[in-house]
Design a protein around this motif. Structure first.
Motif, PDB file in Angstrom:
ATOM      1  N   VAL A  47       0.827  -1.203   0.000  1.00  0.00           N
ATOM      2  CA  VAL A  47       0.000   0.000   0.000  1.00  0.00           C
ATOM      3  C   VAL A  47       0.865   1.258   0.000  1.00  0.00           C
ATOM      4  O   VAL A  47       0.366   2.348  -0.232  1.00  0.00           O
ATOM      5  CB  VAL A  47      -0.982   0.013   1.204  1.00  0.00           C
ATOM      6  CG1 VAL A  47      -2.005  -1.100   1.063  1.00  0.00           C
ATOM      7  CG2 VAL A  47      -0.241  -0.104   2.516  1.00  0.00           C
ATOM      8  N   ALA A  48       2.164   1.099   0.245  1.00  0.00           N
ATOM      9  CA  ALA A  48       3.105   2.230   0.230  1.00  0.00           C
ATOM     10  C   ALA A  48       4.165   1.972  -0.842  1.00  0.00           C
ATOM     11  O   ALA A  48       4.385   0.832  -1.249  1.00  0.00           O
ATOM     12  CB  ALA A  48       3.770   2.384   1.592  1.00  0.00           C
ATOM     13  N   ASP A  49       4.816   3.040  -1.286  1.00  0.00           N
ATOM     14  CA  ASP A  49       5.853   2.921  -2.314  1.00  0.00           C
ATOM     15  C   ASP A  49       7.196   2.431  -1.772  1.00  0.00           C
ATOM     16  O   ASP A  49       8.077   2.070  -2.539  1.00  0.00           O
ATOM     17  CB  ASP A  49       6.094   4.277  -2.983  1.00  0.00           C
ATOM     18  CG  ASP A  49       4.913   4.718  -3.828  1.00  0.00           C
ATOM     19  OD1 ASP A  49       4.114   3.847  -4.235  1.00  0.00           O
ATOM     20  OD2 ASP A  49       4.793   5.931  -4.078  1.00  0.00           O
ATOM     21  N   THR A  50       7.362   2.422  -0.455  1.00  0.00           N
ATOM     22  CA  THR A  50       8.686   2.171   0.118  1.00  0.00           C
ATOM     23  C   THR A  50       8.842   0.856   0.859  1.00  0.00           C
ATOM     24  O   THR A  50       9.962   0.459   1.178  1.00  0.00           O
ATOM     25  CB  THR A  50       9.053   3.299   1.102  1.00  0.00           C
ATOM     26  OG1 THR A  50       8.060   3.344   2.125  1.00  0.00           O
ATOM     27  CG2 THR A  50       9.126   4.642   0.395  1.00  0.00           C
ATOM     28  N   MET A  51       7.737   0.148   1.165  1.00  0.00           N
ATOM     29  CA  MET A  51       7.831  -1.020   2.022  1.00  0.00           C
ATOM     30  C   MET A  51       6.845  -2.100   1.593  1.00  0.00           C
ATOM     31  O   MET A  51       5.738  -1.800   1.154  1.00  0.00           O
ATOM     32  CB  MET A  51       7.552  -0.609   3.465  1.00  0.00           C
ATOM     33  CG  MET A  51       7.884  -1.654   4.485  1.00  0.00           C
ATOM     34  SD  MET A  51       7.598  -1.057   6.183  1.00  0.00           S
ATOM     35  CE  MET A  51       8.782   0.265   6.290  1.00  0.00           C
TER      36      MET A  51
END
Length: 155
Positions: A47-51
């Motif tokens: 749901v996030a770009d980093t994790m």
């Protein structure tokens, strides 16, 4: 003329013989070759770009082994985690018992991918390399499923 051995000498001789015989035996779980199979691998769409997180099961039908690290093109920072008492904790390695399993599942052991090279979408496949102390490396293709995927229901 031979003298009879004293009780202490007999006990010492028996103990020495028992220890020598025990050393001749082998611990099958430590000495037999691990036979690993990785199944059920998946990554919920992040749901996030980093994790992102990853899950799978290692089944071992041989001797003991240890998962020491995971690498992936998706991230230079893939770490092993356990969940204890509701708290996530980074681990250096995970033992895989002889004739046993090691499960990475939602709410328990899992992989964490940080600083993603891109945000994978549902339907993509993420390439992983699992590094084991005895087996060496095992390549895995981890499909990206929906963010709410449940392996028990397949949805």
């Amino acid at each position: 003329m031979r003298r009879p051995m004293g009780a202490a000498a007999l006990t010492a001789a028996a103990l020495t013989l028992a220890l020598a015989l025990a050393g001749c035996g082998s611990d099958d779980s430590a000495s037999s070759k691990p036979e690993l199979r990785v199944t059920g691998a998946y990554m919920p769409a992040p749901v996030a770009d980093t994790m992102a997180a990853g899950f799978f099961t290692v089944t071992n039908s041989g001797g003991t082994d240890t998962l020491t690290s995971v690498t992936s093109d998706l991230s230079d920072d893939v770490t092993l985690h356990s969940t204890k008492g509701g708290a996530m904790e980074e681990e250096k390695s995970f033992a895989i018992p002889a004739d046993g399993t090691l499960a990475f599942a939602s709410g328990g052991n899992h992989l964490m991918f940080e600083k993603l090279s891109h945000r994978p979408r549902e339907g993509e496949k993420v390439s992983l390399t699992l590094h084991f102390a005895r087996t060496g490396t095992v390549k895995v293709s981890m499909p990206v499923k929906s963010a709410t995927y449940n392996p028990k229901t397949g949805h």
